[in-house]
Design a protein around this motif. Structure first.
Motif, PDB file in Angstrom:
ATOM      1  N   ALA A 170     -24.405  -1.113  -7.747  1.00  0.00           N
ATOM      2  CA  ALA A 170     -24.763  -1.045  -6.462  1.00  0.00           C
ATOM      3  C   ALA A 170     -23.485  -0.757  -5.756  1.00  0.00           C
ATOM      4  O   ALA A 170     -23.638   0.080  -4.607  1.00  0.00           O
ATOM      5  CB  ALA A 170     -25.618  -2.623  -6.160  1.00  0.00           C
ATOM      6  N   ARG A 185     -27.419   4.478 -10.356  1.00  0.00           N
ATOM      7  CA  ARG A 185     -28.772   3.995 -10.896  1.00  0.00           C
ATOM      8  C   ARG A 185     -28.971   4.008 -12.618  1.00  0.00           C
ATOM      9  O   ARG A 185     -28.090   4.912 -12.943  1.00  0.00           O
ATOM     10  CB  ARG A 185     -30.120   4.591 -10.753  1.00  0.00           C
ATOM     11  CG  ARG A 185     -30.125   4.862  -8.919  1.00  0.00           C
ATOM     12  CD  ARG A 185     -31.356   5.580  -8.287  1.00  0.00           C
ATOM     13  NE  ARG A 185     -31.357   6.970  -8.694  1.00  0.00           N
ATOM     14  CZ  ARG A 185     -33.031   7.619  -8.462  1.00  0.00           C
ATOM     15  NH1 ARG A 185     -33.732   7.154  -7.741  1.00  0.00           N
ATOM     16  NH2 ARG A 185     -31.988   8.849  -8.735  1.00  0.00           N
ATOM     17  N   GLU A 194     -33.184  -1.192  -6.216  1.00  0.00           N
ATOM     18  CA  GLU A 194     -32.602  -0.618  -5.865  1.00  0.00           C
ATOM     19  C   GLU A 194     -32.464   0.848  -6.452  1.00  0.00           C
ATOM     20  O   GLU A 194     -31.642   1.294  -6.808  1.00  0.00           O
ATOM     21  CB  GLU A 194     -30.931  -1.870  -6.618  1.00  0.00           C
ATOM     22  CG  GLU A 194     -31.221  -2.805  -6.113  1.00  0.00           C
ATOM     23  CD  GLU A 194     -30.524  -3.560  -6.159  1.00  0.00           C
ATOM     24  OE1 GLU A 194     -29.151  -3.548  -7.419  1.00  0.00           O
ATOM     25  OE2 GLU A 194     -29.423  -4.832  -5.385  1.00  0.00           O
TER      26      GLU A 194
END
Length: 282
Positions: free
Chosen positions: A118, A123, A146
């Motif tokens: 993050a 990702r 996320e």
């Protein structure tokens, strides 16, 4: 015809035209007053033959109309192909890499991995085991929020080549059910524990809508070789399309967490785009 006769005829025609216009105006006025006065309005003449005119939409319908038909129509995904070997790397343009983490989620290490990802807006893929996911659904929910991809890594991490077809299906299906409940959708990727694949695993994975994904670079972090060694293995193996294998569970993964904090920003500074793969349906 004399001049006087011609003048008389013109005057007669003009009176007829004026009388007709007055009659039309009176009828329209009568209809208007009837609409507000409670009387039956004058019915308009029937339209000529042809398709019926569209009824005008309400103002709210005009505002909603562009939204209802916006974008291409949705199509159902095609059937997942049955492969004879797993995918080892990702195709794509540029310096693109994929980071994958196996065996979790583990509340001791997975949150730290997610925090680092993050921080750099990256990702990744998490191949989870059902017996770990069932007790840590909140972490799967966070992965979904996320933008990470969650794949199927079986329920109990067995050696699939020693299991019957029914047992393999059970290991996969139970895990897919847990993932769907917590993550929000069924997994589209699966990975065989220990990288041990067989024909049944490929066939059953395809029947459940999953593509088999292996790896290109193995960090061997499960041997706890030290964070610096893990970091060096990723940096030396970095290349376009590479899939990196690490672990966020299954033992002490503190070295894996520390290594990620070091090599991730270095990959990004070197111009690599770390992302997740897309499914290309047949």
């Amino acid at each position: 015809m004399t001049k006087d006769q011609l003048l008389t005829r013109l005057l007669t025609r003009r009176r007829a035209l004026l009388a007709g216009a007055a009659a039309v105006g009176a009828a329209g006025t009568a209809g208007l007053f009837a609409a507000f006065g409670g009387e039956d309005p004058v019915k308009p003449p029937l339209p000529a033959a042809g398709p019926p005119a569209r009824r005008p939409l309400k103002p709210s319908a005009y505002r909603l109309q562009p939204l209802t038909g916006y974008g291409p129509p949705r199509t159902a995904p095609g059937r997942t192909p049955v492969r004879r070997e797993p995918l080892l790397r990702m195709q794509g343009r540029g310096r693109t890499m994929v980071l994958t983490f196996d065996d979790g989620p583990d509340p001791r290490y997975t949150p730290a991995v997610l925090d680092t990802l993050a921080e750099y807006d990256v990702r990744a893929m998490f191949f989870v085991c059902g017996e770990m996911a069932v007790d840590n659904k909140d972490l799967l929910e966070r992965m979904s929020d996320e933008g990470h991809i969650v794949g199927n890594h079986t329920w109990s991490h067995p050696l699939l080549t020693r299991l019957s077809r029914g047992r393999i299906r059970s290991e996969m299906e139970r895990t897919s059910d847990v993932i769907e409940e917590a993550y929000g959708e069924r997994p589209q990727w699966f990975r065989a524990p220990y990288g041990a694949w067989n024909r049944a695993a490929f066939q059953l994975g395809a029947e459940l809508g999953m593509e088999p994904l292996a790896w290109t670079v193995d960090t061997l972090d499960w041997t706890t070789p030290g964070a610096r060694t893990i970091e060096r293995r990723v940096e030396n193996g970095a290349a376009p399309g590479v899939v990196v294998l690490s672990h966020d569970a299954g033992g002490d993964r503190s070295q894996s967490v520390r290594a990620l904090r070091e090599y991730l920003p270095q990959l990004l500074d070197s111009g690599y785009h770390v992302t997740v793969p897309r499914r290309h349906y047949a």
